[in-house]
Design an enzyme around this catalytic site. Structure first.
Site, PDB file in Angstrom:
ATOM      1  N   ARG A  20       0.849  -1.212   0.000  1.00 39.53           N
ATOM      2  CA  ARG A  20       0.000   0.000   0.000  1.00 39.53           C
ATOM      3  C   ARG A  20       0.879   1.255   0.000  1.00 39.53           C
ATOM      4  O   ARG A  20       0.595   2.225  -0.703  1.00 39.53           O
ATOM      5  CB  ARG A  20      -0.920   0.011   1.225  1.00 39.53           C
ATOM      6  N   GLU A 164     -13.282 -14.332  10.780  1.00 38.89           N
ATOM      7  CA  GLU A 164     -13.399 -13.621   9.492  1.00 38.89           C
ATOM      8  C   GLU A 164     -13.312 -14.570   8.289  1.00 38.89           C
ATOM      9  O   GLU A 164     -12.223 -14.880   7.827  1.00 38.89           O
ATOM     10  CB  GLU A 164     -12.314 -12.540   9.378  1.00 38.89           C
ATOM     11  N   LYS A 206     -16.887 -11.548  11.289  1.00 34.71           N
ATOM     12  CA  LYS A 206     -16.474 -10.491  10.346  1.00 34.71           C
ATOM     13  C   LYS A 206     -16.600 -11.034   8.924  1.00 34.71           C
ATOM     14  O   LYS A 206     -15.646 -11.546   8.343  1.00 34.71           O
ATOM     15  CB  LYS A 206     -15.026 -10.063  10.658  1.00 34.71           C
ATOM     16  N   SER A 248     -14.663  -4.473   4.405  1.00 35.15           N
ATOM     17  CA  SER A 248     -15.041  -3.698   3.215  1.00 35.15           C
ATOM     18  C   SER A 248     -14.592  -4.369   1.919  1.00 35.15           C
ATOM     19  O   SER A 248     -15.174  -4.108   0.858  1.00 35.15           O
ATOM     20  CB  SER A 248     -14.516  -2.262   3.300  1.00 35.15           C
ATOM     21  N   GLY A 249     -13.550  -5.179   1.972  1.00 34.43           N
ATOM     22  CA  GLY A 249     -13.193  -6.037   0.841  1.00 34.43           C
ATOM     23  C   GLY A 249     -12.686  -5.354  -0.417  1.00 34.43           C
ATOM     24  O   GLY A 249     -12.649  -5.970  -1.464  1.00 34.43           O
ATOM     25  N   GLY A 250     -12.338  -4.067  -0.312  1.00 29.48           N
ATOM     26  CA  GLY A 250     -11.847  -3.367  -1.504  1.00 29.48           C
ATOM     27  C   GLY A 250     -12.930  -2.557  -2.199  1.00 29.48           C
ATOM     28  O   GLY A 250     -12.716  -1.994  -3.270  1.00 29.48           O
ATOM     29  N   ARG A 279      -9.334  -0.999   4.413  1.00 33.37           N
ATOM     30  CA  ARG A 279      -9.135  -0.025   3.328  1.00 33.37           C
ATOM     31  C   ARG A 279     -10.176   1.084   3.299  1.00 33.37           C
ATOM     32  O   ARG A 279      -9.839   2.238   3.024  1.00 33.37           O
ATOM     33  CB  ARG A 279      -9.109  -0.775   1.979  1.00 33.37           C
TER      34      ARG A 279
END
Ligand code: 5MM
Length: 318
Positions: A20, A164, A206, A248-250, A279
């Site tokens: 990142r 998760e 999650k 949020s997974g992107g 993210r």
């Protein structure tokens, strides 16, 4: 799971955080990773919207520029420290393109140490990807079993496990395919959690949202995502579960917030439904910060704005 609060997932492993940083030409070193996280966690008033932060092994052992440990600093700011305890998703032998999350060896000793360092909850992420042939029942079963073993070990050590199971958004599949894979995954996870006698009230789920893949030609409305996701959870997540904190997974950050708000509008739901975003809470602040101390105030303001919007979404009612 306090009303109106969510979790900040700042547990990127060093390779992920470096990736990142790289995209923004920020040098990744022990010091810059510490500065980034110190800047985030010291955002004034963060605890109004965030009740817990998930840390990575490196961070939980670090001290801030003022020489205070991160756990202590968070505690002083009214935030509970959690810790990622898995050691990553590794290729699942014999099953091309699939992974199983590792980290069970020696986990009892590690969680004892993390408890001593001040962590009060933990996280383990399983990754399920969708393709023409995947996920296989073997991949779902192996990951579900590992999640349940991890959760039991955490509860025994006094840590609340965040379980998760992430169904990835990558690919071109439809929302219907995502629904079916998420349902199969949740069923397998809860079957294993029951088998290992994990206390559902003392865990947080999650999950990923039920969405079309990022490259799917069949995109759908916010209301359709909310309805499919809530239906899937109502059918497959026992009411006893302490809470659900979505990843949020992107997804683009506004979408992640809008989806959470639309889901809560379908309530009342049997569990608190909030956020545990990585993210969707950090991308914008990271772009603003860009590794420069002088941008800290603006980056903190961006984090607070995103956290507040998601807090609002977690308590919105129809
Ligand atoms: C913060 O990123 C976590 C993953 O780190 P590694 O892949 O380096 O282990 C990740 O588990 C995160 O907590 C969740 O996926 C939620 O983050 P997003 O960005 O999906 O909301």
């Amino acid at each position: 799971m306090a009303r109106g609060k969510g979790i900040l997932a700042a547990d990127e492993s060093t390779p992920t955080l470096s990736k990142r940083f790289d995209k923004l030409s920020i040098v990744s070193s022990t010091e810059t990773r510490m500065s980034w996280r110190e800047m985030l966690f010291s955002s004034p008033g963060l605890s109004e919207w965030i009740s817990g932060v998930i840390l990575y092994d490196e961070t939980i052992r670090q001290t801030t520029s003022a020489g205070i440990g991160f756990v202590e600093m968070l505690k002083a700011n009214g935030i509970i420290a959690g810790i990622k305890v898995d050691t990553g998703a590794k290729p699942l032998a014999g099953f091309f393109g699939e992974t199983v999350t590792e980290g069970l060896d020696g986990l009892s000793q590690r969680v004892e140490e993390y408890y001593g360092l001040g962590a009060r909850f933990a996280k383990w992420r399983a990754v399920i990807s969708i393709s023409e042939t995947n996920p296989t029942p073997a991949c779902i079963a192996a990951n579900a079993h590992a999640l349940a073993r991890y959760a039991k070990i955490c509860q025994e050590a006094g840590l609340v496990p965040i379980v998760e199971p992430e169904v990835l958004m990558d690919g071109e599949h439809s929302i219907e395919v995502c629904y079916s894979v998420t349902e199969k995954t949740l069923r397998a996870v809860f079957e294993q959690l029951r088998l290992l006698e994990v206390k559902l009230e003392a865990m947080v789920l999650k999950p990923s949202m039920v969405l079309p893949a990022s490259d799917s030609p069949a995109q759908v409305s916010t209301a359709e995502v909310a309805e499919a996701t809530v239906n899937c959870y109502l059918r497959n997540v026992p009411a006893a579960v302490g809470g659900i904190a979505l990843l949020s997974g992107g997804q683009q950050e506004e979408r992640a917030t809008a989806h959470l708000a639309a889901m809560n509008k379908l309530g009342p739901l049997p569990w608190p439904l909030t956020f545990s975003y990585g993210r969707a809470l950090q991308d914008r602040p990271m772009r603003i910060w860009s590794g420069k101390q002088e941008n800290s105030k603006d980056a903190q303001a961006a984090l607070l704005e995103l956290a507040r919007a998601n807090s609002k979404a977690s308590i919105s009612a129809g």
